[in-house]
Design an enzyme around this catalytic site. Sequence first.
Site, PDB file in Angstrom:
ATOM      1  CE1 TYR A 105       3.506  -6.115  -0.421  1.00 56.21           C
ATOM      2  CE2 TYR A 105       1.305  -5.550  -0.679  1.00 56.21           C
ATOM      3  CZ  TYR A 105       2.165  -6.498  -0.432  1.00 56.21           C
ATOM      4  OH  TYR A 105       2.064  -7.841   0.020  1.00 56.21           O
ATOM      5  CB  SER A 106       2.227   3.006   0.616  1.00 57.76           C
ATOM      6  OG  SER A 106       2.640   4.540   0.259  1.00 57.76           O
ATOM      7  CG  ASN A 107       7.530   3.288  -3.566  1.00 57.66           C
ATOM      8  OD1 ASN A 107       8.038   2.016  -3.220  1.00 57.66           O
ATOM      9  ND2 ASN A 107       7.288   3.431  -4.814  1.00 57.66           N
ATOM     10  CG  HIS A 108       3.273   8.726   1.022  1.00 56.39           C
ATOM     11  ND1 HIS A 108       4.014   9.849   1.124  1.00 56.39           N
ATOM     12  CD2 HIS A 108       2.153   8.772   1.805  1.00 56.39           C
ATOM     13  CE1 HIS A 108       3.565  10.718   1.869  1.00 56.39           C
ATOM     14  NE2 HIS A 108       2.405  10.097   2.536  1.00 56.39           N
ATOM     15  CG  LEU A 109       2.269   4.177   4.052  1.00 58.24           C
ATOM     16  CD1 LEU A 109       1.575   2.846   4.627  1.00 58.24           C
ATOM     17  CD2 LEU A 109       1.815   5.145   5.157  1.00 58.24           C
TER      18      LEU A 109
END
Length: 303
Positions: free
Chosen positions: A62-66
């Site tokens: 659920y990564s914002n970075h990805l």
Amino acid sequence: MSPFLQELPEPVAAARGVRLLLWRDDLVSPELPGNKARKLKYNLLEARRLGHGKLLTFGGAYSNHLAAVAAAGRLHGFATVGLVRGEAAGAPNPTLARCAADGMALHYLDRPTYRRRAEPAFLAEVQAQFGPAYLLPEGGTNALALKGMAELLAEIRQHMAFDALAVAVGTGGTLAGLLTGLRGPETAVGVAALKNGGFLKAEIDALTQAATGQVFTNYDLATAYHFGGYARYSADLLAFIRQFEARHGVLLDPIYTGKLLFGVLDLIGNGHFPPGSTVVAVHTGGLQAWAGWHARFGESVDQ
């Protein structure tokens, strides 16, 4: 005043003589919002300078970075590869589906393998398998990311003198970058989104030492507002987010900014900031997390 600065007339702040504002970094760049765009800015320039056409990075499901790296690749013409913590389980969640729609090739690593993500030998294997590529660490935090975050200070100062900044802390890169841009008596406070987040102080100090040769003492790290840990929540946190949106027309996210504003208001009530202070909390974006949140927890988050 800037359209990205918003007054937050909160009774607890008025009672303590504190002026509280919100910097809406979530609105600055709609397609690549928040601190992720700032952390990527100079990394993308460096990738281009080195002749790379591909970005490779790491993150949770659920990564914002990805999501940000995938969007940056689409916007700036890079191929992107995301190495995702955990096994693939059925259809991708909304975050990973968005990454794929933006052109990111997703590959899944079991947790023991993922823990090797900073080891030089493992990174060499990754480059051999998926590269050549410009490597971005988990969360996008490195010296170039700090340089991008530091630019936020000048933007705020164009419109508002402040005494303290407040920001959510995950990997520590956003706060570390802000520290490198503070001047004079300005201070900062980071609200850790992780349980047992005291270790982050050493991470932040190491980042600023590597980037500037300095360790800063003009900040505090608040570790009591994690609500059970990263991506954990409580009914109190969700109620706070709903009430904050009703009062101010601003949606916070349950992973970072909800905990940030809850923590800042509690710190104000406890006298952390002297009377007469102007405090600017930074909304770092992350609202894409809500889609994944609803997919995981359903209607429970809205009740």
